[in-house]
Design an enzyme around this catalytic site. Structure first.
Site, PDB file in Angstrom:
ATOM      1  N   SER A  23       0.801  -1.229   0.000  1.00  5.67           N
ATOM      2  CA  SER A  23       0.000   0.000   0.000  1.00  5.67           C
ATOM      3  C   SER A  23       0.833   1.277   0.000  1.00  5.67           C
ATOM      4  CB  SER A  23      -0.950   0.015   1.196  1.00  5.67           C
ATOM      5  OG  SER A  23      -0.235   0.142   2.408  1.00  5.67           O
ATOM      6  N   LYS A  81       0.710   4.688   6.737  1.00  8.41           N
ATOM      7  CA  LYS A  81       0.129   5.550   5.698  1.00  8.41           C
ATOM      8  C   LYS A  81       0.791   6.923   5.761  1.00  8.41           C
ATOM      9  CE  LYS A  81      -2.995   2.329   4.825  1.00  8.41           C
ATOM     10  NZ  LYS A  81      -2.812   1.441   3.637  1.00  8.41           N
TER      11      LYS A  81
END
Length: 284
Positions: free
Chosen positions: A99, A172
């Site tokens: 990701s 993230k």
């Protein structure tokens, strides 16, 4: 000449010595004395040798105990220092998914500074590790370990000598701070923060800023986060139906990733792309 009264066959009286060795008189001979002296010296030498042997044993025992004690002190100090560092300064994590490509790839090992948030404030663009706010991660089936192996793994992870697994943590990038309005009009359009379009050079090659249309105002004490590999990241955009509306509580943030340390050929300082957000005004 005066005549002598002494018989002609008499011998002169021998002068008696002032001191005689033990056994030299009273019927003892010089040979007996010498023999006994040798025996006494032998006994004395034997006692001295035995004493030296005992001293050597004590020295060896003392040296071995000193080595054990010093080694134990060093190990305990290292473990305490490692625990302190992990608790207050730095913690290791590994990357299990794609990701955050190409900034981070699968199996990268990163170090996370725990001074942010804390003494230092979070900034837009920071790569953060945070605890799952609830329902973001799919439960993983862990391979069973033996009780000893599990205990060793847990212990080394607890003190920071092994990287934390990703069982309940995510990585993230911070796009919006508390109060920011973050939006995207959909495929082919840039992400905007407080009305300013941002040029995201860190987004994975071939990825769009967001194929999903959204517009949110980040709640107080929360962050809006997105993965760099936008089409392969279940980030804030895809968790808007959960508690917090997709935003992550600042209290869940473990820290900011600042370096990739493993593999060696992936060693990289993770710098904040401050130029990307330079024109973004503070939340009104």
């Amino acid at each position: 000449m005066p005549s002598s009264d002494r018989p002609a066959d008499a011998q002169p009286t021998a002068a008696r010595p002032l001191w005689t060795p033990t056994g030299a008189h009273g019927g003892g001979s010089g040979q007996d004395w010498a023999s006994r002296s040798r025996e006494e010296r032998a006994e004395t030498g034997g006692d001295a040798a035995a004493h030296r042997d005992r001293d050597a044993v004590r020295r060896r025992s003392g040296t071995a105990w000193s080595w054990v004690r010093e080694t134990a002190i060093i190990l305990v100090s290292a473990l305490v220092l490692s625990l302190v560092v992990k608790t207050f300064l730095v913690q290791a994590f590994f990357i299990p998914s794609q990701s955050m490509r190409e900034t981070l790839v699968e199996n990268d090992r990163i170090l996370v500074s725990k001074l942010t948030p804390g003494p230092f404030d979070l900034q837009r663009g920071d790569v953060v590790v945070f605890k799952d706010p609830g329902g973001w991660l799919t439960p993983e089936i862990q391979q069973p370990r033996g009780p000893v192996a599990q205990a060793v793994n847990d212990g080394l992870t607890f003190i920071g000598l092994l990287p934390q697994d990703a069982g309940e943590h995510l990585v993230k990038r911070v796009i919006g701070l508390p109060g920011d309005r973050v939006a995207c009009a959909g495929p082919g359009e840039p992400v905007t923060v407080n009305g300013v379009a941002i040029d995201e050079s860190y987004v994975a090659p071939g990825s769009q800023p967001s194929e999903k249309e959204f517009e949110v105002v980040v709640p107080p004490n929360s962050l809006w986060v997105m993965g760099d590999n936008r089409q392969h990241s279940a980030d804030s955009r895809y968790n808007q139906g959960r508690a917090g509306g997709g935003s992550v509580p600042v209290a869940n943030v473990v820290g900011v990733a600042f370096v990739t340390v493993w593999p060696v050929d992936r060693f990289t300082m993770l710098r904040n792309p401050s130029a990307t957000f330079a024109d973004v005004p503070d939340a009104g």
